[in-house]
Design an enzyme around this catalytic site. Structure first.
Site, short mmCIF file in Angstrom:
data_model
loop_
_atom_site.label_atom_id
_atom_site.label_comp_id
_atom_site.label_asym_id
_atom_site.label_seq_id
_atom_site.Cartn_x
_atom_site.Cartn_y
_atom_site.Cartn_z
CB THR A 14 37.04 58.62 6.02
OG1 THR A 14 37.19 58.76 7.44
CG2 THR A 14 38.17 59.36 5.34
CB SER A 237 38.81 53.76 11.91
OG SER A 237 39.20 52.45 11.52
CE LYS A 238 34.76 53.81 5.86
NZ LYS A 238 34.69 54.38 4.55
CD GLN A 239 39.20 52.43 7.36
OE1 GLN A 239 39.27 53.06 8.40
NE2 GLN A 239 38.74 52.96 6.24
#
Ligand code: GLU
Ligand code: ZN
Length: 299
Positions: A14, A237-239
């Site tokens: 992701t 995380s990317k988020q």
């Protein structure tokens, strides 16, 4: 320890590897090396909408830069399918899987009416024939049991599946196999003896052990390591805005090792660092808490 050890790192593609996933990768690699085992990389790419093009190659390349290379060809879950089909067929044959046509809102309303914790499926479709929707999700029927296991790091962990999780999805309505089913099938098929991963997955483990038992598969040993968080305490995380890993390979490895509770290493080269880290890991997790490990292996 025995040379039959097989461990794995199983990232979802992701986004690029970040400090959190590097720590998880390093932990599983160190545990495999400390026990003279085999270490595998498996890409969990069963969720195309969440996938970032090129992330798989980027992850594998970045791991190699840190000296972490799979001992066998990298497995992509998206290239498999037959083993998930077979496991699903067995769950159905055992009467453990049923179709669910509830919308998210149906589930929320029914859970509220039944006084259940949010996120717990109220069992609406358990006894009813599949509704009009042509493509249902499939859930497994969880009995009223507590599943417990001995984590090498966290000790005994127990979960009342019916109360704390409820019937969970093994195949999504839009098609993909759910993580819980795929991870169990692949860990078994790849002969994984030891799962080392982030503690965010600790509460998923009883579901996985339940599926292993339902499918007659062996349960590996588990070691859940602390997850790396940002200043707000959120898992990286990317988020949550995880920064990309820098070019400073030893600096990044040193930070990952410190996060895993290893003392400062300060070696001259990457490979000298890794050798020393293996020794320190062995002292801490292999030579040390064998009692928990033995309990875990007895299940
Ligand atoms: N693919 C999962 C993740 O990236 C990890 C699965 C596992 O280690 O069991 O969170
Ligand atoms: Zn339903």
């Amino acid at each position: 320890m025995s040379s039959a050890y097989r461990g794995r790192f199983a990232p979802s593609p992701t986004g690029p590897l970040h400090a959190g996933s590097l720590a998880a990768a390093l932990a599983s690699w160190l545990d495999a090396r400390a026990q003279r085992g085999t270490w595998l990389v498996r890409i969990e790419d069963l969720d195309p909408p969440r996938e970032v093009p090129g992330a798989t190659e980027a992850i594998v390349r970045t791991l190699a830069r840190f000296g972490l290379e799979s001992d066998e060809p990298v497995v992509l879950q998206s290239r498999r399918g037959a083993p998930y089909d077979a496991a699903f067929a067995r769950l159905r044959a055992a009467g453990l899987a049923y179709p669910c046509t509830c919308s998210r809102k149906d589930i929320e309303d029914a859970a509220r009416a039944a006084g259940l914790k949010t996120g717990i499926y109220p069992g609406t479709c358990r006894e009813r024939p599949a509704g009009a929707r042509s493509r249902p999700a499939w859930r497994v029927r969880v009995p009223d049991v507590t599943v417990a296991f001995a984590d090498r790091a966290c000790g005994r962990y127990a979960q009342d599946l019916a109360r704390e999780v409820g019937d969970f999805v093994v195949r999504r309505a839009d098609g993909p196999w759910a993580y819980q089913l795929a991870v169990v099938v692949d860990d078994a098929e790849q002969g994984i003896t030891d799962v080392v991963r982030g503690a965010d997955l600790l509460d998923n483990t009883p579901r996985q052990i339940f599926l292993q038992r339902a499918l007659g598969l062996a349960t590996p040993r588990y070691l859940h390591v602390p997850v790396v968080t940002n200043e707000r305490g959120e898992k990286l995380s990317k988020q949550t805005g995880a920064r990309a890993l820098t070019e400073d390979v030893r600096g990044e490895l040193e930070r990952a090792a410190r996060h895993l509770g290893l003392p400062h290493i300060g070696a001259d080269t990457r490979d000298a660092f890794l050798m020393r880290a293996i020794e320190l890991w062995r002292e801490r997790w292999v030579a040390g808490p064998t009692i928990a490990a033995e309990e875990a292996s007895r299940g």
